[in-house]
Scaffold this active site. Structure first.
Site, PDB file in Angstrom:
ATOM      1  CE  LYS A 125      -1.365   3.169   2.366  1.00 55.97           C
ATOM      2  NZ  LYS A 125      -1.857   4.444   1.389  1.00 55.97           N
TER       3      LYS A 125
ATOM      4  CD  GLU B 275      13.340   0.993   8.759  1.00 60.19           C
ATOM      5  OE1 GLU B 275      13.718   1.942   9.643  1.00 60.19           O
ATOM      6  OE2 GLU B 275      13.642  -0.037   8.878  1.00 60.19           O
TER       7      GLU B 275
ATOM      8  CB  CYS C 124      13.268   9.050   7.677  1.00 65.27           C
ATOM      9  SG  CYS C 124      13.940   7.858   7.265  1.00 65.27           S
TER      10      CYS C 124
ATOM     11  CD  GLU D  19       9.769  13.785  10.753  1.00 65.01           C
ATOM     12  OE1 GLU D  19       8.216  13.498  11.012  1.00 65.01           O
ATOM     13  OE2 GLU D  19      10.693  13.067  10.688  1.00 65.01           O
TER      14      GLU D  19
HETATM   15  P1  NAD Z   1       2.162   8.161   7.145  1.00 66.70           P
HETATM   16  O1  NAD Z   1       2.761   7.687   8.205  1.00 66.70           O
HETATM   17  O2  NAD Z   1       1.519  10.038   7.133  1.00 66.70           O
HETATM   18  O3  NAD Z   1       1.509   7.605   6.397  1.00 66.70           O
HETATM   19  C1  NAD Z   1       2.820   6.766   5.731  1.00 66.70           C
HETATM   20  C2  NAD Z   1       1.576   5.659   5.324  1.00 66.70           C
HETATM   21  O4  NAD Z   1       0.966   4.781   6.137  1.00 66.70           O
HETATM   22  C3  NAD Z   1       0.753   6.104   3.651  1.00 66.70           C
HETATM   23  O5  NAD Z   1       1.067   5.248   3.173  1.00 66.70           O
HETATM   24  C4  NAD Z   1      -0.973   6.683   4.348  1.00 66.70           C
HETATM   25  O6  NAD Z   1      -1.612   6.240   3.690  1.00 66.70           O
HETATM   26  C5  NAD Z   1      -0.939   5.307   5.124  1.00 66.70           C
HETATM   27  N1  NAD Z   1      -1.492   5.408   6.363  1.00 66.70           N
HETATM   28  C6  NAD Z   1      -2.011   6.497   7.431  1.00 66.70           C
HETATM   29  N2  NAD Z   1      -2.920   5.529   8.146  1.00 66.70           N
HETATM   30  C7  NAD Z   1      -2.709   4.901   8.154  1.00 66.70           C
HETATM   31  C8  NAD Z   1      -2.948   4.031   9.112  1.00 66.70           C
HETATM   32  N3  NAD Z   1      -4.469   3.931  10.156  1.00 66.70           N
HETATM   33  N4  NAD Z   1      -3.022   2.380   8.739  1.00 66.70           N
HETATM   34  C9  NAD Z   1      -2.505   2.134   8.232  1.00 66.70           C
HETATM   35  N5  NAD Z   1      -1.575   2.944   7.010  1.00 66.70           N
HETATM   36  C10 NAD Z   1      -1.899   3.737   7.182  1.00 66.70           C
HETATM   37  O7  NAD Z   1       3.754   8.941   6.541  1.00 66.70           O
HETATM   38  P2  NAD Z   1       4.269  10.044   5.394  1.00 66.70           P
HETATM   39  O8  NAD Z   1       3.925  12.101   6.009  1.00 66.70           O
HETATM   40  O9  NAD Z   1       3.345   9.272   3.951  1.00 66.70           O
HETATM   41  O10 NAD Z   1       5.934   9.504   5.289  1.00 66.70           O
HETATM   42  C11 NAD Z   1       6.426  10.832   6.576  1.00 66.70           C
HETATM   43  C12 NAD Z   1       6.812   9.971   7.175  1.00 66.70           C
HETATM   44  O11 NAD Z   1       7.407   9.344   7.422  1.00 66.70           O
HETATM   45  C13 NAD Z   1       7.591  11.099   8.633  1.00 66.70           C
HETATM   46  O12 NAD Z   1       7.620  11.145   9.817  1.00 66.70           O
HETATM   47  C14 NAD Z   1       8.841  10.473   8.077  1.00 66.70           C
HETATM   48  O13 NAD Z   1      10.187  10.581   9.514  1.00 66.70           O
HETATM   49  C15 NAD Z   1       8.695   8.461   8.442  1.00 66.70           C
HETATM   50  N6  NAD Z   1       9.653   7.590   7.563  1.00 66.70           N
HETATM   51  C16 NAD Z   1      10.350   7.303   7.934  1.00 66.70           C
HETATM   52  C17 NAD Z   1      11.332   6.784   7.128  1.00 66.70           C
HETATM   53  C18 NAD Z   1      12.084   5.820   8.039  1.00 66.70           C
HETATM   54  O14 NAD Z   1      13.046   4.746   7.201  1.00 66.70           O
HETATM   55  N7  NAD Z   1      12.215   5.592   9.656  1.00 66.70           N
HETATM   56  C19 NAD Z   1      11.370   6.737   6.013  1.00 66.70           C
HETATM   57  C20 NAD Z   1      10.806   7.701   5.623  1.00 66.70           C
HETATM   58  C21 NAD Z   1       9.769   8.447   5.917  1.00 66.70           C
END
Ligand code: NAD
Length: 523
Positions: free
Chosen positions: A169, A242, A276, A374
């Site tokens: 997804k 992650e 990230c 963040e």
């Molecule tokens: P997000 O948490 O908003 O979304 C991530 C994914 O989760 C998306 O595909 C979203 O549709 C899905 N999602 C949203 N609500 C959900 C739910 N209730 N259940 C299951 N899935 C759900 O994050 P984002 O804005 O897409 O990404 C940015 C964040 O990701 C930042 O905090 C960044 O630091 C983090 N990030 C971490 C890493 C790492 O490797 N640690 C890498 C990249 C990004």
């Protein structure tokens, strides 16, 4: 006209953040599609596992070569959907995936094959032990938009090569690049049902977490990660999380100001600060502070902000309005508390609604939101410290623990400081590039999550370890079976001495006393 029984299918649009152009529209997967997708993956997985690892490695090799041929198209698609400069799409996305494929092609067989396990306990020497690494079955992957190709692709490849089927997804902001990954893998030979992408918003992700998957690898924000962990706990679903970061950069007083300031500027503004592993807060020794701040501000002013498709662009747009508002709120709060804006601080509306000027903040203090939460945007807040102890304390006084960096001319000293920092990765004299080292584990501590992706640790997350125990003395009853008694108890006391007593001669005597247990009558 949708009826009550057939709810309207919601759709998502993929929009170029630089131009506002709609790149495509897609139906969102609902709970029914998610369940059906997982069921198809489950049905296909045993066949895929039966292909054997060497055949799956061949598929990855083909995928790697296809991607290499199409690198420019894929990189352009990433830039269009996520906004980052084309060179970053090539280097931080396509290259990372090509090299992760190389790592798996070279190492997956040896890391996943059966392993003999030697037993140290003399009572169990007659057994032959082996470790088997078996695929979980169906791995669910939920990914973010900021590295829309390299994050899901590295995880999908590790899951597939281990013999799992995968349902991905992707972020609702970047579904098209995920579909590109799907078509490349299928062209390379992955059967359709073994890997599929289910586009959708958070609801589709939530449905995937609740579906019949065997493990989930989630990359995204802490808020979503927490929600997922709660649902997963109820179902005892294993998860890798992650999550976000607030990576500190520590510049010791012997650092090279020119090199370290260039690193800070790149580390804070690469991908418009939406990494990230971004440099989210910088601590500089007070002796260098003024020079360092000036150097960063001067370099930040020279950055060319624009559409990532323009090859001269250094910094592209941010992904969307919500993200820009967080950046504005952090800067506004810092300003109220007397932080100095050395450069930037505002949107560049003439370029488009989500372009934001690379911003350097001085005189920030450790309690400001911009130093604790963040920010995930093009902001470099710089604070000062007095000695190494204070620098380590400030770096560790944080909810997150993804990565960190230490800058010094003395590598030993840098490594010493690095060991004291609570993070999944600490780099000495570099930022961010750890993500492109395919051998290195990627993951965090504290609120940055748990579990690892990348390298052998990422591969191990994709398999269940099974211990296979095979007894060579099949016709013999075990000494420890029923038929206990006074004499047996004494013999077993001696047996423990025979294994562990010091010095050696005590063991020999004890072994003689325990030996009679061999001829004991058992049930
Ligand atoms: P997000 O948490 O908003 O979304 C991530 C994914 O989760 C998306 O595909 C979203 O549709 C899905 N999602 C949203 N609500 C959900 C739910 N209730 N259940 C299951 N899935 C759900 O994050 P984002 O804005 O897409 O990404 C940015 C964040 O990701 C930042 O905090 C960044 O630091 C983090 N990030 C971490 C890493 C790492 O490797 N640690 C890498 C990249 C990004």
């Amino acid at each position: 006209m949708p009826t009550e029984l057939q709810p309207a299918i919601s759709r998502i649009a993929s929009v170029n953040p630089a131009t506002g152009e709609v790149l495509g529209e897609l139906d969102c997967a609902g709970p029914t599609e998610v369940r059906a997708g997982v069921a198809r993956a489950r049905a296909a997985q045993p066949g895929w596992n039966a292909w054997g690892i060497r055949n799956r490695v061949k598929v990855l090799r083909r995928f790697q070569q296809l991607l290499l041929t199409r690198k420019a198209d894929v990189a352009r698609r990433i830039t269009q959907e996520a906004g980052k400069p084309y060179v970053e799409s090539l280097l931080t996305e396509v290259l990372v995936v090509l090299d992760a494929a190389r790592f798996l092609v070279e190492n997956a067989y040896s890391l996943l094959r059966e392993e003999k396990l030697q037993h140290g306990n003399p009572a169990l020497k007659a057994k032959s032990g082996r470790i088997l690494r078996e695929p979980y079955g169906v791995i669910g992957i939920i990914s973010p938009w900021n590295y829309p190709f390299s994050i899901p692709a590295t995880e999908v490849m590790a899951a597939l090569v281990a013999g799992n089927a995968v349902v991905l997804k992707p972020s609702e902001f970047t579904p098209l690049i995920a579909l590109e990954l799907q078509s490349l893998l299928r062209e390379a030979g992955v059967p359709n049902d073994v890997f599929h992408v289910l586009p959708g918003e958070g609801a589709a992700g939530a449905a995937l977490v609740k579906s019949e998957i065997d493990k989930l690898v989630f990359t995204g924000s802490v808020a979503t990660g927490r929600r997922i962990a709660q649902v997963a706990a109820e179902a005892l679903l294993p998860v890798v999380l992650e999550l976000g970061g607030k990576d500190p950069m520590i510049v010791l007083e012997d650092a090279d100001v020119d090199v370290a300031s260039s690193a800070a500027v790149w580390g804070a503004f690469v991908n418009a600060g939406q990494a990230c592993l971004s440099v989210e807060r910088c601590y500089v020794h007070q002796k260098l502070y003024a020079r360092f701040v000036d150097a960063c501000a001067e370099k930040a002013r020279k950055l060319r902000v624009g559409n990532g498709m323009d090859l001269a662009t250094d910094v592209g747009p941010m992904i969307g309005e919500q993200q820009v508002r967080i950046v504005e709120a952090h800067i506004a709060e810092a300003r109220i508390h007397s932080a100095r804006i050395m450069t930037g601080g505002t949107r560049l509306r003439e370029l488009g609604p989500t372009f934001f000027a690379p911003t350097v903040l001085a005189d920030v203090d450790h309690n400001m939101r911009v130093m604790r939460e963040e920010t995930f945007g093009p902001v470099l807040p710089i604070a000062s410290f007095g000695d190494d102890v204070e620098a380590v304390r400030l770096a560790n006084d944080c909810d997150y623990g993804l990565a960190a960096s230490v800058w010094t001319r003395d590598r030993n000293r840098g490594e010493d400081v690095a060991r004291q920092i609570h993070a999944g990765t600490v780099m000495v004299n570099d930022v961010l590039s750890c993500f492109s080292i395919s051998e290195a584990p990627h993951g965090g501590v504290k609120a940055s999550g748990f579990g690892r992706t990348h390298g052998r640790w990422g591969l191990e997350e994709m398999v269940r370890v099974k211990y296979l125990d095979s007894d060579r003395l099949r016709g013999m009853k075990k000494i420890w079976w029923f038929g206990y008694g006074e004499e047996f108890a004494r013999e077993m006391e001696s047996f423990l001495d025979a294994i562990f007593a010091r010095p050696w001669r005590l063991r020999v005597r004890a072994a003689l006393r325990a030996g009679s247990a061999l001829w004991r009558r058992k049930l």
